[in-house]
Design an enzyme around this catalytic site. Structure first.
Site, PDB file in Angstrom:
ATOM      1  N   ASP A  73      -8.806 -58.536  25.395  1.00 17.01           N
ATOM      2  CA  ASP A  73      -8.588 -58.849  26.812  1.00 17.01           C
ATOM      3  C   ASP A  73      -8.613 -60.356  27.085  1.00 17.01           C
ATOM      4  O   ASP A  73      -9.029 -61.138  26.237  1.00 17.01           O
ATOM      5  CB  ASP A  73      -9.717 -58.232  27.646  1.00 17.01           C
ATOM      6  CG  ASP A  73      -9.490 -56.753  27.905  1.00 17.01           C
ATOM      7  OD1 ASP A  73      -8.329 -56.326  27.927  1.00 17.01           O
ATOM      8  OD2 ASP A  73     -10.498 -56.037  28.059  1.00 17.01           O
ATOM      9  N   ARG A 130     -17.940 -54.152  25.375  1.00 10.15           N
ATOM     10  CA  ARG A 130     -18.526 -54.844  26.537  1.00 10.15           C
ATOM     11  C   ARG A 130     -19.403 -53.908  27.368  1.00 10.15           C
ATOM     12  O   ARG A 130     -20.448 -54.318  27.896  1.00 10.15           O
ATOM     13  CB  ARG A 130     -17.419 -55.440  27.401  1.00 10.15           C
ATOM     14  CG  ARG A 130     -16.740 -56.646  26.743  1.00 10.15           C
ATOM     15  CD  ARG A 130     -15.449 -57.015  27.450  1.00 10.15           C
ATOM     16  NE  ARG A 130     -15.671 -57.213  28.876  1.00 10.15           N
ATOM     17  CZ  ARG A 130     -14.696 -57.317  29.783  1.00 10.15           C
ATOM     18  NH1 ARG A 130     -13.428 -57.241  29.398  1.00 10.15           N
ATOM     19  NH2 ARG A 130     -14.995 -57.508  31.045  1.00 10.15           N
ATOM     20  N   TYR A 140     -16.574 -56.093  15.829  1.00  6.63           N
ATOM     21  CA  TYR A 140     -16.722 -57.072  16.910  1.00  6.63           C
ATOM     22  C   TYR A 140     -18.138 -57.629  16.894  1.00  6.63           C
ATOM     23  O   TYR A 140     -19.079 -56.963  16.443  1.00  6.63           O
ATOM     24  CB  TYR A 140     -16.521 -56.400  18.279  1.00  6.63           C
ATOM     25  CG  TYR A 140     -15.100 -56.083  18.653  1.00  6.63           C
ATOM     26  CD1 TYR A 140     -14.335 -57.002  19.365  1.00  6.63           C
ATOM     27  CD2 TYR A 140     -14.530 -54.855  18.334  1.00  6.63           C
ATOM     28  CE1 TYR A 140     -13.028 -56.705  19.741  1.00  6.63           C
ATOM     29  CE2 TYR A 140     -13.225 -54.557  18.708  1.00  6.63           C
ATOM     30  CZ  TYR A 140     -12.480 -55.484  19.409  1.00  6.63           C
ATOM     31  OH  TYR A 140     -11.190 -55.197  19.786  1.00  6.63           O
ATOM     32  N   ARG A 176      -6.265 -55.150  20.613  1.00  4.53           N
ATOM     33  CA  ARG A 176      -5.698 -55.729  21.839  1.00  4.53           C
ATOM     34  C   ARG A 176      -6.828 -56.347  22.630  1.00  4.53           C
ATOM     35  O   ARG A 176      -7.447 -55.670  23.456  1.00  4.53           O
ATOM     36  CB  ARG A 176      -5.053 -54.639  22.684  1.00  4.53           C
ATOM     37  CG  ARG A 176      -3.909 -53.930  22.000  1.00  4.53           C
ATOM     38  CD  ARG A 176      -3.346 -52.894  22.943  1.00  4.53           C
ATOM     39  NE  ARG A 176      -2.267 -52.142  22.282  1.00  4.53           N
ATOM     40  CZ  ARG A 176      -1.595 -51.159  22.864  1.00  4.53           C
ATOM     41  NH1 ARG A 176      -1.887 -50.821  24.101  1.00  4.53           N
ATOM     42  NH2 ARG A 176      -0.647 -50.516  22.211  1.00  4.53           N
TER      43      ARG A 176
END
Lengths: 249, 249
Positions: free
Chosen positions: A52, A198, A111, A50
């Protein structure tokens, strides 16, 4: 009914994230509307992750169920035609078993976070990387990052909105490398907490700038406290790279 | 008066080219307006090349003359601040001799052309590459391109709007390489005709698709006739990479 697995690439800039939102356009809405136009059916997209607002994907995996008989290649071409002008593309489409689930069958996610380590504002890479003007020591960042590998309570690196049942996750790999003016952070795990990548990148950047000692990343982890987080990196440098499933490469 | 040499990076998408146009915004206008705000002076930007609408630059060289006393680093920072939100950035700024001229002193120019060789529409790379869905044979393209190296009458590869006095140019180097799904054409010369790189790339792409024989590029060159041009590649795949001056690298 046939279940199709899709590989999606998207520019997250114009979307309020992957998942459908009441507040604005989403990748899910774009794909579902394209699929509805192709098939005449109401379809629901399920995705491996999911992402952002502003987060990109090079190869998000997702699935949808379609009653109408259609070949995977034709479905891919038709979806791409109807997705225009949304910056979402279907890179691959295949038929999978009815119990294959893009989210629940996924056993690995990767990622990358892209930092443009330069003084000048970004032009061609605007919204595609995080511009950090201070010189970053990528080797120190890599060394600091290794404290995060393994099974830990990642509360420090977890958004307050995170809906995961537990803050304990296993980080399989994290590396930091320099490629000319870019510093790239790559991370792989079975799954991540909301904002985890992040938040890790933000703290590693503080190490890279020399504002944090290498050991402070381990200390922040051990604190298990969101207040110990130094910095949350902005979304537009983050890319969903890969989802792994049993029996796949 | 001090002459400053600038190294500019820009996303050509929103501009009607580098050079000032009555019809719409240009890179030149953006930089000149920023310089006027910094100095209070009316300045004229001179650049090494004249890129078209949609063409990008990673390191365009240009110069401007300023009366006000200002350090190069401060000028660069102030220009970057005033250039926002235009996608133009000053990467470097230095004082040069009064007779140094970004265009007339330039003895070499290098371009790269970026082809995204894939079926799916572009998302993150939209307006940054030319999408070619047919599989391209990069080795055949490279072989065909070698016929263009040297001093030739490039009339076939010249825009009808080209203002150069002569169609004779010396192409120093051209190469075609594959990088995963991308095919990159790199070309270097003292100077190029208007549309020369895009016209060469267009014909090489026909070879890559198998629609032209390798020898047809040489035949098109020898025809010295714009009608012999197979295809002009679109502007958004083209990048101005480098300008070379005497005594530099």
């Amino acid at each position: 009914m046939t279940r199709f697995a899709l590989t999606l690439e998207y520019d997250g800039t114009p979307f309020f994230g992957l998942q459908r939102q009441a507040t604005g356009p989403s990748v899910q809405q774009a794909v579902e509307e394209a699929a509805a136009r192709v098939t005449g059916e109401t379809v629901t997209l399920r995705a491996a992750g999911r992402t952002d607002t502003g987060v990109h994907a090079l190869a998000m995996r997702a699935h949808l169920d379609i009653v109408k008989a259609i070949e995977p290649f034709r479905l891919m071409e038709a979806l791409n035609a109807h997705l225009r002008p949304n910056p979402v593309a279907v890179l691959a489409c295949e038929v999978v078993a009815d119990d294959w689930h893009a989210r629940f069958s996924c056993i690995g996610r990767a990622y990358e976070y892209r930092i443009a380590n330069r003084r000048a504002p970004l032009t061609l890479e605007a919204n595609r990387a995080w511009q950090v003007p201070q010189p970053l020591d990528a080797e120190a960042m890599h060394e600091a990052a290794q404290a995060l590998v393994g099974t830990h309570d990642f509360t420090t690196f977890r958004s307050v909105q995170c809906q995961a049942a537990s803050p304990v996750k296993t980080l399989d790999q994290i590396s930091v490398r320099r490629e000319q003016e870019h510093v790239i952070v790559a991370a792989a795990a079975r799954s991540f907490l909301h904002h985890q990548v992040r938040s890790m990148v933000g703290c590693l950047a503080l190490v890279g700038m020399g504002r944090w000692r290498i050991g402070q990343v381990a200390e922040a982890l051990e604190a298990r406290d969101r207040q110990a987080l130094g910095l949350n990196a902005p979304p537009h440098g983050l890319y969903f790279m890969r989802a792994v499933y049993p029996g796949e490469g």
